[in-house]
Scaffold this active site. Structure first.
Site, mmCIF file in Angstrom:
data_model
loop_
_atom_site.group_PDB
_atom_site.id
_atom_site.type_symbol
_atom_site.label_atom_id
_atom_site.label_comp_id
_atom_site.label_asym_id
_atom_site.label_seq_id
_atom_site.Cartn_x
_atom_site.Cartn_y
_atom_site.Cartn_z
ATOM 1 N N ASP A 11 0.883 -1.162 0.000
ATOM 2 C CA ASP A 11 0.000 0.000 0.000
ATOM 3 C C ASP A 11 0.930 1.223 0.000
ATOM 4 O O ASP A 11 2.109 1.116 0.367
ATOM 5 C CB ASP A 11 -0.869 -0.041 1.267
ATOM 6 C CG ASP A 11 -1.717 1.204 1.410
ATOM 7 O OD1 ASP A 11 -2.375 1.587 0.432
ATOM 8 O OD2 ASP A 11 -1.701 1.808 2.506
ATOM 9 N N LEU A 12 0.423 2.369 -0.415
ATOM 10 C CA LEU A 12 1.291 3.557 -0.508
ATOM 11 C C LEU A 12 1.114 4.495 0.690
ATOM 12 O O LEU A 12 2.022 4.635 1.523
ATOM 13 C CB LEU A 12 0.977 4.298 -1.823
ATOM 14 C CG LEU A 12 1.756 5.586 -2.077
ATOM 15 C CD1 LEU A 12 3.250 5.333 -2.198
ATOM 16 C CD2 LEU A 12 1.238 6.274 -3.352
ATOM 17 N N ASP A 13 -0.084 5.105 0.773
ATOM 18 C CA ASP A 13 -0.330 6.111 1.811
ATOM 19 C C ASP A 13 -0.329 5.463 3.196
ATOM 20 O O ASP A 13 -1.117 4.556 3.457
ATOM 21 C CB ASP A 13 -1.686 6.789 1.570
ATOM 22 C CG ASP A 13 -1.738 7.531 0.233
ATOM 23 O OD1 ASP A 13 -0.793 8.270 -0.051
ATOM 24 O OD2 ASP A 13 -2.715 7.352 -0.514
ATOM 25 N N THR A 19 1.071 10.652 3.639
ATOM 26 C CA THR A 19 0.270 11.642 2.919
ATOM 27 C C THR A 19 -1.022 11.981 3.671
ATOM 28 O O THR A 19 -1.753 12.876 3.243
ATOM 29 C CB THR A 19 -0.116 11.101 1.525
ATOM 30 O OG1 THR A 19 -0.531 9.753 1.704
ATOM 31 C CG2 THR A 19 1.043 11.167 0.553
ATOM 32 N N LYS A 47 -8.669 6.267 6.092
ATOM 33 C CA LYS A 47 -7.496 5.519 5.614
ATOM 34 C C LYS A 47 -7.931 4.387 4.692
ATOM 35 O O LYS A 47 -8.777 3.567 5.077
ATOM 36 C CB LYS A 47 -6.737 4.904 6.792
ATOM 37 C CG LYS A 47 -5.775 5.857 7.466
ATOM 38 C CD LYS A 47 -4.979 5.079 8.503
ATOM 39 C CE LYS A 47 -3.998 5.946 9.236
ATOM 40 N NZ LYS A 47 -3.354 5.195 10.324
ATOM 41 N N ARG A 51 -11.594 8.112 -2.929
ATOM 42 C CA ARG A 51 -11.933 9.543 -2.876
ATOM 43 C C ARG A 51 -13.439 9.800 -2.764
ATOM 44 O O ARG A 51 -13.885 10.573 -1.902
ATOM 45 C CB ARG A 51 -11.381 10.241 -4.125
ATOM 46 C CG ARG A 51 -11.380 11.757 -4.011
ATOM 47 C CD ARG A 51 -10.836 12.391 -5.285
ATOM 48 N NE ARG A 51 -9.551 11.826 -5.666
ATOM 49 C CZ ARG A 51 -9.002 11.931 -6.881
ATOM 50 N NH1 ARG A 51 -9.631 12.608 -7.819
ATOM 51 N NH2 ARG A 51 -7.825 11.375 -7.151
ATOM 52 N N SER A 116 -2.552 0.329 -4.294
ATOM 53 C CA SER A 116 -3.041 1.528 -3.598
ATOM 54 C C SER A 116 -4.406 1.960 -4.120
ATOM 55 O O SER A 116 -4.709 1.775 -5.300
ATOM 56 C CB SER A 116 -2.034 2.669 -3.817
ATOM 57 O OG SER A 116 -2.588 3.902 -3.429
ATOM 58 N N ALA A 117 -5.193 2.581 -3.234
ATOM 59 C CA ALA A 117 -6.490 3.133 -3.646
ATOM 60 C C ALA A 117 -6.327 4.489 -4.327
ATOM 61 O O ALA A 117 -7.265 5.002 -4.943
ATOM 62 C CB ALA A 117 -7.389 3.298 -2.422
ATOM 63 N N GLU A 171 0.086 -3.181 4.761
ATOM 64 C CA GLU A 171 -1.112 -2.340 4.829
ATOM 65 C C GLU A 171 -1.245 -1.614 6.166
ATOM 66 O O GLU A 171 -0.982 -2.199 7.204
ATOM 67 C CB GLU A 171 -2.351 -3.223 4.660
ATOM 68 C CG GLU A 171 -3.053 -3.125 3.341
ATOM 69 C CD GLU A 171 -3.613 -1.749 2.996
ATOM 70 O OE1 GLU A 171 -3.743 -0.894 3.886
ATOM 71 O OE2 GLU A 171 -3.929 -1.537 1.820
ATOM 72 N N ASP A 172 -1.702 -0.349 6.113
ATOM 73 C CA ASP A 172 -1.949 0.392 7.365
ATOM 74 C C ASP A 172 -3.436 0.592 7.632
ATOM 75 O O ASP A 172 -3.793 1.212 8.637
ATOM 76 C CB ASP A 172 -1.261 1.767 7.322
ATOM 77 C CG ASP A 172 -1.961 2.715 6.366
ATOM 78 O OD1 ASP A 172 -2.302 2.277 5.245
ATOM 79 O OD2 ASP A 172 -2.174 3.883 6.738
HETATM 80 C C1 BG6 Z 1 -5.746 5.941 0.005
HETATM 81 C C2 BG6 Z 1 -5.804 6.847 1.217
HETATM 82 O O1 BG6 Z 1 -4.457 5.435 -0.145
HETATM 83 O O2 BG6 Z 1 -6.091 6.671 -1.176
HETATM 84 C C3 BG6 Z 1 -7.184 7.477 1.316
HETATM 85 O O3 BG6 Z 1 -5.536 6.101 2.384
HETATM 86 C C4 BG6 Z 1 -7.523 8.210 0.007
HETATM 87 O O4 BG6 Z 1 -7.228 8.366 2.402
HETATM 88 C C5 BG6 Z 1 -7.402 7.232 -1.155
HETATM 89 O O5 BG6 Z 1 -8.840 8.741 0.053
HETATM 90 C C6 BG6 Z 1 -7.681 7.892 -2.516
HETATM 91 O O6 BG6 Z 1 -6.686 8.840 -2.785
HETATM 92 P P1 BG6 Z 1 -6.729 9.848 -3.998
HETATM 93 O O7 BG6 Z 1 -5.332 10.381 -4.061
HETATM 94 O O8 BG6 Z 1 -7.075 9.067 -5.230
HETATM 95 O O9 BG6 Z 1 -7.768 10.881 -3.704
HETATM 96 MG MG MG Z 2 -2.795 3.217 3.459
#
Ligand code: BG6
Ligand code: MG
Length: 225
Positions: A11-13, A19, A47, A51, A116-117, A171-172
């Site tokens: 996972d990224l964020d 972020t 988390k 979006r 990542s999402a 993953e967090d």
């Molecule tokens: C996830 C974050 O990695 O990405 C969420 O944990 C975020 O908080 C989601 O809403 C979507 O991110 P983005 O950059 O596409 O708005």
């Molecule tokens: Mg995350």
């Protein structure tokens, strides 16, 4: 078959980079512009949430109703503020242990994917100079179902040519841990155990993770299966 073959999906964020603070500032500005506040505790609940679902949750907390077209506009506005902030990110915002672990995996020839999402993963990886570590990138632009659906991790494993049982997800977010479990992969939870039920292993960050430990984790999990 070599039973020590593993592949890693990150996972990224909140795992590789921090972020969440930028998401928080941008969502707070949006909530305030709509006449209500948005707390750090609420931000925690977003988390791993994509979006549009995040926006729905925030509007619900604020007791505000919007049409689908208005929601698109609000999400675009929030994202423009968020992109302004992440455009200034530097390598100093890579979380502890990330560079060391990615480098060690790379040195061992272990395949690495992003799961990542975020639809902004390309920009974040570029700003933090992490792009070159990844053999495959699966992000919010590439999936139709978001975590806890396993799609993002299953696609990552497919792109790496790895069997799910050989994959380890980092993953967090609770939704991400559930997605990894649904994908039948091992999962290392990053954060507090209480927030990450079902993770095979918990670590506060990536600094305590070794390649040997990961190989052992996959072996142990296969032994139990
Ligand atoms: C996830 C974050 O990695 O990405 C969420 O944990 C975020 O908080 C989601 O809403 C979507 O991110 P983005 O950059 O596409 O708005
Ligand atoms: Mg995350």
């Amino acid at each position: 078959m070599n039973d020590t073959t593993i592949a890693c999906i990150f996972d990224l964020d909140g795992v590789l980079v921090d972020t969440a603070v930028y998401h928080y500032q941008a969502w707070k500005k949006l909530a305030n512009s709509l006449g209500f506040d948005f707390t750090e505790a609420q931000n925690e609940q977003l988390k791993g949430v994509n979006r549009m679902r995040s926006l729905d949750m925030i509007l619900n907390w604020g007791g505000v109703e919007k049409t689908a077209a208005e929601k698109e506009e609000l999400a675009t506005l929030k994202n423009s503020w968020y992109v302004d902030m992440i455009s200034k990110m530097t390598v100093s915002e890579v979380l502890p242990g990330s560079l060391q672990l990615l480098t060690a995996l790379h040195t061992h020839g272990i395949k690495i994917a992003l799961g990542s999402a975020s639809k902004n993963s390309g920009l974040i990886l570029e700003r933090t100079q992490l792009t070159h570590f990844f053999d495959a990138i699966v992000d919010g632009n590439a999936v139709t179902s978001s975590k806890p659906d396993p799609e993002v991790f299953i696609k990552g494993a497919e792109l790496l040519g790895a069997a799910p049982a050989d994959c380890i997800v980092f993953e967090d977010a609770a939704a991400g841990v559930q997605a990894a479990i649904a994908a039948k992969m091992a999962v290392v939870g990053i954060g507090e155990a209480v927030n990450l039920p079902g993770a095979d292993q918990i670590s506060k960050d990536l600094s305590a993770i070794s390649v040997d430990g990961l190989i052992q984790l996959v072996k142990d999990k296969k032994g139990k299966a």
